[in-house]
Design a protein around this motif. Sequence first.
Motif, PDB file in Angstrom:
ATOM      1  N   GLU A   1      11.884 -53.866  62.867  1.00  0.00           N
ATOM      2  CA  GLU A   1      11.555 -54.840  63.902  1.00  0.00           C
ATOM      3  C   GLU A   1      12.765 -55.154  64.765  1.00  0.00           C
ATOM      4  O   GLU A   1      13.652 -55.385  64.415  1.00  0.00           O
ATOM      5  CB  GLU A   1      11.053 -56.211  63.274  1.00  0.00           C
ATOM      6  CG  GLU A   1       9.721 -56.070  62.289  1.00  0.00           C
ATOM      7  CD  GLU A   1       8.409 -56.087  63.495  1.00  0.00           C
ATOM      8  OE1 GLU A   1       8.531 -56.339  64.606  1.00  0.00           O
ATOM      9  OE2 GLU A   1       7.452 -55.852  62.914  1.00  0.00           O
ATOM     10  N   SER A   2      12.232 -55.793  66.061  1.00  0.00           N
ATOM     11  CA  SER A   2      13.374 -56.160  66.794  1.00  0.00           C
ATOM     12  C   SER A   2      13.116 -57.746  67.697  1.00  0.00           C
ATOM     13  O   SER A   2      13.822 -58.091  68.377  1.00  0.00           O
ATOM     14  CB  SER A   2      13.930 -55.278  67.715  1.00  0.00           C
ATOM     15  OG  SER A   2      12.710 -54.613  68.600  1.00  0.00           O
ATOM     16  N   ASP A   3      11.763 -57.962  67.366  1.00  0.00           N
ATOM     17  CA  ASP A   3      11.500 -59.191  67.801  1.00  0.00           C
ATOM     18  C   ASP A   3      11.958 -60.336  66.994  1.00  0.00           C
ATOM     19  O   ASP A   3      12.024 -60.152  65.774  1.00  0.00           O
ATOM     20  CB  ASP A   3       9.960 -59.617  67.820  1.00  0.00           C
ATOM     21  CG  ASP A   3       9.289 -58.601  68.832  1.00  0.00           C
ATOM     22  OD1 ASP A   3      10.117 -58.125  69.815  1.00  0.00           O
ATOM     23  OD2 ASP A   3       8.195 -58.453  69.000  1.00  0.00           O
TER      24      ASP A   3
ATOM     25  N   THR B   1      22.373 -62.633  69.838  1.00  0.00           N
ATOM     26  CA  THR B   1      20.875 -61.986  69.668  1.00  0.00           C
ATOM     27  C   THR B   1      20.571 -61.923  68.347  1.00  0.00           C
ATOM     28  O   THR B   1      21.422 -62.140  67.503  1.00  0.00           O
ATOM     29  CB  THR B   1      20.946 -60.494  70.397  1.00  0.00           C
ATOM     30  OG1 THR B   1      21.472 -59.600  69.540  1.00  0.00           O
ATOM     31  CG2 THR B   1      21.600 -60.739  71.814  1.00  0.00           C
TER      32      THR B   1
ATOM     33  N   LYS C   1      10.796 -63.076  65.994  1.00  0.00           N
ATOM     34  CA  LYS C   1       9.833 -64.006  65.178  1.00  0.00           C
ATOM     35  C   LYS C   1       9.832 -63.329  63.762  1.00  0.00           C
ATOM     36  O   LYS C   1       9.922 -63.989  62.742  1.00  0.00           O
ATOM     37  CB  LYS C   1       8.311 -64.077  65.823  1.00  0.00           C
ATOM     38  CG  LYS C   1       7.318 -64.925  65.317  1.00  0.00           C
ATOM     39  CD  LYS C   1       6.070 -65.255  66.359  1.00  0.00           C
ATOM     40  CE  LYS C   1       5.054 -65.609  65.461  1.00  0.00           C
ATOM     41  NZ  LYS C   1       5.084 -66.900  64.994  1.00  0.00           N
TER      42      LYS C   1
END
Length: 208
Positions: free
Chosen positions: A146-148, A100, A150
């Motif tokens: 942030e955890s996205d 991840t 992109k």
Amino acid sequence: MKEETLLNVIVCMQENIKENREYLSDLDREIGDGDHGINMDRGFAEVIKKMDSMKDQDLAGILKTTGMTLAFKVGGASGPLYGTAFMKASDVIKGKTEITIQDLPALLEAAIDGIQMRGKAVAGEKTMLDALMPAKEAVEKILETESDAKPVLEAMIKAAEDGAEYTKTIKATKGRASYVGERSIGHMDPGAASSAILLRSIAEVVLD
Ligand code: ADP
Ligand code: MG
């Protein structure tokens, strides 16, 4: 990211290295011996030859095979350095069935540690580390908010490319480019450029 995506990343790395073969060798011609593009292209071509056997491997196995192949098949300093980077990254995901975005700092850190273990360089010596270290720092920082994937991958690429650009301003004190000393200033380090290309390949596949 599962096995299939990781294999796609490796393929994308190979394609981008091949496409930039002349560019990387031209950079190396300015401050080294002009073979960085050839070395990297040859190494990744050998990795691609292992595709069939890698299809049966887990995530750690894929990174390990890639690393071993680069370490043994790339002539030049960069082969063992990148090879060790991939092998150390493999250790981080041993036994995992998915990578991840949260794993990215540890993967980059392991790669950097491997390169430092082999090459004994630190930040600011005009090497691949000057692209990889800021990339890792940028990823760590942006993951605080942030955890996205992109924004994280975009921050990683920007930091790596800025880092490669920064190598133009400094003098080489490690590797072959250190032989030309002051004259290395004004030229981008080829290994920093290839590192930025490799990291961009990850983002290209994941954000596709
Ligand atoms: P060679 O220098 O043997 O011709 P390459 O041209 O393939 O090998 O790779 C040169 C790149 O390797 C440099 O641009 C630099 O980024 C990297 N490099 C060389 N020595 C070191 C080191 N000790 N630590 C980290 N990176 C290094
Ligand atoms: Mg060279």
